[in-house]
Enzyme design. Structure first.
Site, mmCIF file in Angstrom:
data_model
loop_
_atom_site.group_PDB
_atom_site.id
_atom_site.type_symbol
_atom_site.label_atom_id
_atom_site.label_comp_id
_atom_site.label_asym_id
_atom_site.label_seq_id
_atom_site.Cartn_x
_atom_site.Cartn_y
_atom_site.Cartn_z
ATOM 1 N N LYS A 13 22.833 -0.656 11.311
ATOM 2 C CA LYS A 13 22.617 -0.678 9.856
ATOM 3 C C LYS A 13 23.851 -1.256 9.142
ATOM 4 C CE LYS A 13 19.361 3.225 9.888
ATOM 5 N NZ LYS A 13 19.104 4.608 9.388
ATOM 6 N N TYR A 53 9.795 0.377 6.909
ATOM 7 C CA TYR A 53 9.843 1.778 6.482
ATOM 8 C C TYR A 53 8.543 2.225 5.804
ATOM 9 C CZ TYR A 53 14.800 2.367 7.679
ATOM 10 O OH TYR A 53 15.999 2.488 8.343
ATOM 11 N N ARG A 89 17.244 6.992 21.448
ATOM 12 C CA ARG A 89 17.242 8.061 20.418
ATOM 13 C C ARG A 89 18.236 9.155 20.820
ATOM 14 N NH1 ARG A 89 14.332 7.627 15.618
ATOM 15 N NH2 ARG A 89 13.642 9.784 15.777
ATOM 16 N N ASN A 120 23.844 6.379 8.669
ATOM 17 C CA ASN A 120 23.920 6.964 10.008
ATOM 18 C C ASN A 120 23.944 5.885 11.100
ATOM 19 O OD1 ASN A 120 21.300 6.177 9.834
ATOM 20 N ND2 ASN A 120 20.397 8.204 10.077
ATOM 21 N N HIS A 123 19.387 2.525 13.755
ATOM 22 C CA HIS A 123 17.964 2.875 13.804
ATOM 23 C C HIS A 123 17.490 2.640 15.225
ATOM 24 C CE1 HIS A 123 13.618 2.770 13.159
ATOM 25 N NE2 HIS A 123 13.631 1.678 13.899
ATOM 26 N N GLU A 134 7.710 -2.673 15.362
ATOM 27 C CA GLU A 134 8.999 -3.040 14.773
ATOM 28 C C GLU A 134 9.597 -4.278 15.460
ATOM 29 O OE1 GLU A 134 11.267 0.581 15.008
ATOM 30 O OE2 GLU A 134 9.958 1.607 13.571
HETATM 31 P P1 RTP Z 1 15.858 5.882 12.131
HETATM 32 O O1 RTP Z 1 14.394 5.736 11.775
HETATM 33 O O2 RTP Z 1 16.771 5.124 11.190
HETATM 34 O O3 RTP Z 1 16.155 5.622 13.583
HETATM 35 O O4 RTP Z 1 16.292 7.386 11.898
HETATM 36 P P2 RTP Z 1 15.468 8.701 12.165
HETATM 37 O O5 RTP Z 1 14.199 8.412 12.912
HETATM 38 O O6 RTP Z 1 16.449 9.658 12.746
HETATM 39 O O7 RTP Z 1 15.121 9.145 10.692
HETATM 40 P P3 RTP Z 1 13.792 8.938 9.816
HETATM 41 O O8 RTP Z 1 13.254 10.277 9.489
HETATM 42 O O9 RTP Z 1 12.897 7.914 10.438
HETATM 43 O O10 RTP Z 1 14.410 8.332 8.487
HETATM 44 C C1 RTP Z 1 14.762 6.981 8.433
HETATM 45 C C2 RTP Z 1 16.107 6.836 7.791
HETATM 46 O O11 RTP Z 1 16.002 7.236 6.423
HETATM 47 C C3 RTP Z 1 17.209 7.837 6.011
HETATM 48 N N1 RTP Z 1 16.891 9.184 5.561
HETATM 49 N N2 RTP Z 1 17.366 9.691 4.460
HETATM 50 N N3 RTP Z 1 16.582 13.025 3.263
HETATM 51 C C4 RTP Z 1 17.166 11.836 3.257
HETATM 52 O O12 RTP Z 1 17.943 11.480 2.379
HETATM 53 C C5 RTP Z 1 16.865 10.924 4.355
HETATM 54 N N4 RTP Z 1 16.064 11.191 5.369
HETATM 55 C C6 RTP Z 1 16.081 10.073 6.142
HETATM 56 C C7 RTP Z 1 18.147 7.812 7.221
HETATM 57 O O13 RTP Z 1 18.913 6.604 7.163
HETATM 58 C C8 RTP Z 1 17.189 7.747 8.366
HETATM 59 O O14 RTP Z 1 17.811 7.203 9.507
HETATM 60 MG MG MG Z 2 12.760 6.934 12.222
#
Ligand code: RTP
Ligand code: MG
Length: 140
Positions: A13, A53, A89, A120, A123, A134
């Site tokens: 990112k 997204y 992951r 973070n 992704h 994706e």
């Molecule tokens: P990613 O998709 O980026 O690999 O991360 P992830 O599965 O761990 O998280 P996901 O739930 O898919 O959320 C995508 C990205 O959105 C941002 N996020 N912000 N509550 C919040 O402010 C929030 N929740 C998620 C993070 O950048 C997350 O990686």
């Molecule tokens: Mg995700």
């Protein structure tokens, strides 16, 4: 012996690229034994981010997330290996970098800099269906 090769999409990112952590993140992926298949630096259009997204559209963090993802270049990686989707992951650690386990990319290299959990670093696709969708978007 059965060989089962799977591919996933990893994004470094904008925070990861800006902090010069692309090499360190790729080092961890390669050290784990995954294969780099393709790589590019990209400043995505909003349309691509909206599709990427799509599952988060309408959530409170959606707009700030997309704005963050537009804030600088991203490095997209196509990586391969047996069970690489769950394997990456696991390397990445949990979403919130403040509490992600030490030893993971997020746990070792990220923290809350004021944008909550958006910054973070990486992704990784979360299922075979997401990975196929994706990879088609980012490596069209
Ligand atoms: P990613 O998709 O980026 O690999 O991360 P992830 O599965 O761990 O998280 P996901 O739930 O898919 O959320 C995508 C990205 O959105 C941002 N996020 N912000 N509550 C919040 O402010 C929030 N929740 C998620 C993070 O950048 C997350 O990686
Ligand atoms: Mg995700």
């Amino acid at each position: 012996m059965t060989t089962y090769v799977e591919e996933t999409l990893v994004l470094v990112k904008p925070d990861g690229v800006a902090r010069n952590l692309t090499g360190e993140i790729l080092r961890r992926i390669e050290a784990k034994g995954y294969q780099l298949v393709d790589i590019k630096l990209i400043e995505p259009e909003r349309e691509l981010l909206a599709e990427h997204y799509a599952e988060h559209q309408g959530k409170p963090f959606y707009e700030p997330l997309v704005e963050f993802m537009e804030s600088g270049p991203i490095v997209a990686l196509r990586i391969a290996g047996n069970r690489v989707i769950e394997g990456f992951r696991s390397l990445a650690g949990t979403t919130d970098p403040t509490t992600a386990a030490p030893g993971t990319i997020r746990g070792d290299l990220a923290r809350d800099w004021g944008l909550a959990v958006q910054q973070n670093l990486v992704h990784g696709s979360d299922s075979p269906e997401s990975a196929a969708r994706e990879l088609a978007l980012w490596f069209a």
